[in-house]
Scaffold this motif. Sequence first.
Motif, PDB file in Angstrom:
ATOM      1  N   ALA A   1       1.017  -0.893  -0.120  1.00  0.00           N
ATOM      2  CA  ALA A   1       0.072  -0.195  -0.267  1.00  0.00           C
ATOM      3  C   ALA A   1       0.820   1.909   0.119  1.00  0.00           C
ATOM      4  O   ALA A   1       2.289   1.406   0.827  1.00  0.00           O
ATOM      5  N   LEU A   2       0.681   2.046  -1.253  1.00  0.00           N
ATOM      6  CA  LEU A   2       1.440   3.533  -1.137  1.00  0.00           C
ATOM      7  C   LEU A   2      -0.013   4.290  -0.584  1.00  0.00           C
ATOM      8  O   LEU A   2      -0.762   4.333  -0.989  1.00  0.00           O
ATOM      9  N   TRP A   3       1.131   5.224  -0.212  1.00  0.00           N
ATOM     10  CA  TRP A   3       0.253   6.697   0.160  1.00  0.00           C
ATOM     11  C   TRP A   3       0.809   7.659  -0.036  1.00  0.00           C
ATOM     12  O   TRP A   3       1.760   7.708   0.386  1.00  0.00           O
ATOM     13  N   ASP A   4      -0.025   8.661  -1.012  1.00  0.00           N
ATOM     14  CA  ASP A   4       0.449  10.162  -1.268  1.00  0.00           C
ATOM     15  C   ASP A   4       0.204  11.077  -0.738  1.00  0.00           C
ATOM     16  O   ASP A   4       0.431  12.149  -1.403  1.00  0.00           O
ATOM     17  N   GLY A   5      -0.548  10.850   0.044  1.00  0.00           N
ATOM     18  CA  GLY A   5      -0.964  11.743   1.268  1.00  0.00           C
ATOM     19  C   GLY A   5      -2.114  12.027   0.891  1.00  0.00           C
ATOM     20  O   GLY A   5      -2.580  13.099   1.957  1.00  0.00           O
ATOM     21  N   THR A   6      -3.269  11.815  -0.270  1.00  0.00           N
ATOM     22  CA  THR A   6      -4.837  12.193  -0.353  1.00  0.00           C
ATOM     23  C   THR A   6      -5.460  10.712  -0.949  1.00  0.00           C
ATOM     24  O   THR A   6      -6.961  10.701  -0.120  1.00  0.00           O
ATOM     25  N   GLN A   7      -4.363   9.468  -1.020  1.00  0.00           N
ATOM     26  CA  GLN A   7      -5.185   8.543  -1.830  1.00  0.00           C
ATOM     27  C   GLN A   7      -4.247   7.196  -1.431  1.00  0.00           C
ATOM     28  O   GLN A   7      -2.144   7.423  -1.226  1.00  0.00           O
ATOM     29  N   ILE A   8      -4.635   5.729  -1.287  1.00  0.00           N
ATOM     30  CA  ILE A   8      -3.218   4.737  -1.541  1.00  0.00           C
ATOM     31  C   ILE A   8      -3.751   4.057  -2.400  1.00  0.00           C
ATOM     32  O   ILE A   8      -4.871   4.459  -3.005  1.00  0.00           O
ATOM     33  N   HIS A   9      -2.869   3.788  -2.830  1.00  0.00           N
ATOM     34  CA  HIS A   9      -2.970   3.140  -4.289  1.00  0.00           C
ATOM     35  C   HIS A   9      -2.334   1.365  -3.462  1.00  0.00           C
ATOM     36  O   HIS A   9      -1.412   1.382  -3.052  1.00  0.00           O
ATOM     37  N   LEU A  10      -2.720   0.015  -4.153  1.00  0.00           N
ATOM     38  CA  LEU A  10      -1.873  -0.699  -4.198  1.00  0.00           C
ATOM     39  C   LEU A  10      -1.598  -1.673  -5.099  1.00  0.00           C
ATOM     40  O   LEU A  10      -1.679  -1.070  -6.417  1.00  0.00           O
TER      41      LEU A  10
END
Length: 441
Positions: free
Chosen positions: A341-350
Amino acid sequence: MSRPLSASAASDEGPPQRASDRSLRASAAVDRSLSVSARANDEGPPRHAGEPSPRRAADRSLNEPATKNQARRAAPSPVMQTLCATDGIRRAWPSPDGSLSVELIDESHNLRAGRIEVSGILALTPMDKDRKLPALGAGLPLVVHRLHKRAVALTPDRAIKILRPGRAPRVAAASTAVAVACAAAGFGAAEVLSSTDDVVEFSLLPGTTLYDLGRAGAQGESSDGLGSPFPSTSSLVPRERSGRRVVAGSSLAGDAQGAMEGWRALADGWPDFARTTLELPAHTSGDEIEVLRTWYGHALRFGSLDRLDELGAAVDEACEALAETPDPAVTLHRDLHDKQALWDGTQIHLLDLDTAARGEAALDLANLLVHVELRAMQGVLDRADDIAAILMGAVDKLEISAQRLAAYAQASRLRLAFLYSFRPASAPWLGAWTDQALTRK
């Protein structure tokens, strides 16, 4: 361990750290979150999906006790001696013939694949070559190479997954299908840019893994300063898995509050991901039993851990618990942990959506909770108790029973002990983790 390691190539291989009082408190908090009552009669532990199609351990029936006719750990085999003595090995995978496939960083800092034969001899493949991966070519910036199975290369604008001929279409189709569940949950997913019979190309994703954010918060260091052997030549620092990238100099680095926001976003969206109905392969508790027995069989065959008799008994208890009445099936990621799981400050990306299946919701969330427990033990995660409480919100929304959560959690602990016994960097903390897996009921 001083040998160079990719931050994510470890897939769960945080740098060996001393367990602290913080980790003990966090571990206790995870126990509370799992709501596991003291079980003298063992509603056993268990869980996690490792490889998509695991081989049945020692051709054992799924219901055959692991402790039957098992011997104690023998002296280290030549294979294990070589594994532990060779600098640069990041990961190893057991083979039925008694050999180990390995991935390592050589003295020139190149990623190499090879095999440790039963005799203990290590044979490396030529650079950028693999006879079962014909699409693998010179010049690709490889960040993953599992011999004869798969490789991953990262370029400035895409991630390239190289597979055996005939296997790429399923990966492309599954990744595209599961992106629908990601969208329903408000998560991002890598776009399939192109695919052939043996290659899938994905778009890159923004953000920093929850693992890296947690590590930065616990150690006070930038999440792009983890000693990766793959230096960036652009504004991005690539990580191992398909579509992974970390924004260099990101304001998230070392931002503990930012990390907590990422965990909340993952927990908030997860019930919607799980409830999205997709046509996916079934992954039952019986499949999880097979996964666990397979990994125990590997540890037994190679003598990779101490206390194998006790571990065999724990595996039996775990499998008995998994065989109990299941919860309803939902959509699963099937390999959910903090490096997916990646977090860009506004959204999670799987990441890595091609392992998805239909199965019990407890599988994903128990595995994620156990990884939180593991990170606390490794000393690379602060506020593990708060994170566990956040994740329990998703458990409650999905109405996962306490018994199923506990069963899958214990299976995950045991499976991780077996898996990490083939990763030399785990040596400083693996004994403590094994003890923990044996004392949880």
